[in-house]
Design a protein around this motif. Sequence first.
Motif, PDB file in Angstrom:
ATOM      1  N   ASP A 241       0.849  -1.183   0.000  1.00 31.97           N
ATOM      2  CA  ASP A 241       0.000   0.000   0.000  1.00 31.97           C
ATOM      3  C   ASP A 241       0.892   1.243   0.000  1.00 31.97           C
ATOM      4  O   ASP A 241       1.432   1.640   1.035  1.00 31.97           O
ATOM      5  CB  ASP A 241      -0.907  -0.032   1.231  1.00 31.97           C
ATOM      6  CG  ASP A 241      -1.900   1.110   1.296  1.00 31.97           C
ATOM      7  OD1 ASP A 241      -1.668   2.169   0.692  1.00 31.97           O
ATOM      8  OD2 ASP A 241      -2.920   0.946   1.996  1.00 31.97           O
TER       9      ASP A 241
ATOM     10  N   GLU B  58       2.913  -8.697   6.054  1.00 30.08           N
ATOM     11  CA  GLU B  58       2.674  -7.255   5.963  1.00 30.08           C
ATOM     12  C   GLU B  58       3.255  -6.526   7.170  1.00 30.08           C
ATOM     13  O   GLU B  58       3.850  -5.455   7.029  1.00 30.08           O
ATOM     14  CB  GLU B  58       1.181  -6.961   5.886  1.00 30.08           C
ATOM     15  CG  GLU B  58       0.511  -7.396   4.607  1.00 30.08           C
ATOM     16  CD  GLU B  58      -0.997  -7.287   4.687  1.00 30.08           C
ATOM     17  OE1 GLU B  58      -1.601  -6.996   3.642  1.00 30.08           O
ATOM     18  OE2 GLU B  58      -1.585  -7.495   5.773  1.00 30.08           O
TER      19      GLU B  58
ATOM     20  N   GLU C  93      -4.726   2.291   8.992  1.00 33.42           N
ATOM     21  CA  GLU C  93      -3.743   3.371   9.005  1.00 33.42           C
ATOM     22  C   GLU C  93      -3.430   3.799  10.434  1.00 33.42           C
ATOM     23  O   GLU C  93      -2.265   4.039  10.776  1.00 33.42           O
ATOM     24  CB  GLU C  93      -4.264   4.566   8.207  1.00 33.42           C
ATOM     25  CG  GLU C  93      -4.314   4.335   6.712  1.00 33.42           C
ATOM     26  CD  GLU C  93      -5.058   5.403   5.940  1.00 33.42           C
ATOM     27  OE1 GLU C  93      -4.801   5.533   4.726  1.00 33.42           O
ATOM     28  OE2 GLU C  93      -5.907   6.116   6.539  1.00 33.42           O
TER      29      GLU C  93
END
Length: 150
Positions: A31, A121, A86
């Motif tokens: 991302d 991730e 986030e």
Amino acid sequence: MTHRMPFWRTAPAFYQAQLKLTLAAKKGLGDAVLAELVVLRASQLNRCAFCIDMHVRNLREAGVDQQRIDLLPAWEEAAGLYSERERAALAFTEAVTVLTGGGFVPDGVYDRAAAHFDEAELAHLLAVIVAINNWNRVNVTVRQPPGEEL
């Protein structure tokens, strides 16, 4: 402040290695906007003008809303502007960058990030944070001027 030395040109092998490290970390995260928010936040914490300037420009070029960029230092209070993923990444960034509270990343912060990122991730998120902290520490030490080529 006076630029102390052209570190990245003086140590080109280190520059190339650091660049490869950063690109690998970001690629594994996937991302690009999240990665830029993370590196901007770490750079703000480390007071790295060169990196803040660069990553603000990158976010603008990516089409990120200016309000999200402007309010990043207050992301906890500006909850509606950032997704939970986030927010977890930003909390993790702050904990890894600052290492307060006894010099470790608290379990709650780690667990929050692990709830939003799978293991690969999360490893790459950590790698992005480690990489930007390397860039910040060098640039702050040598007083790399904002907007100047490395």
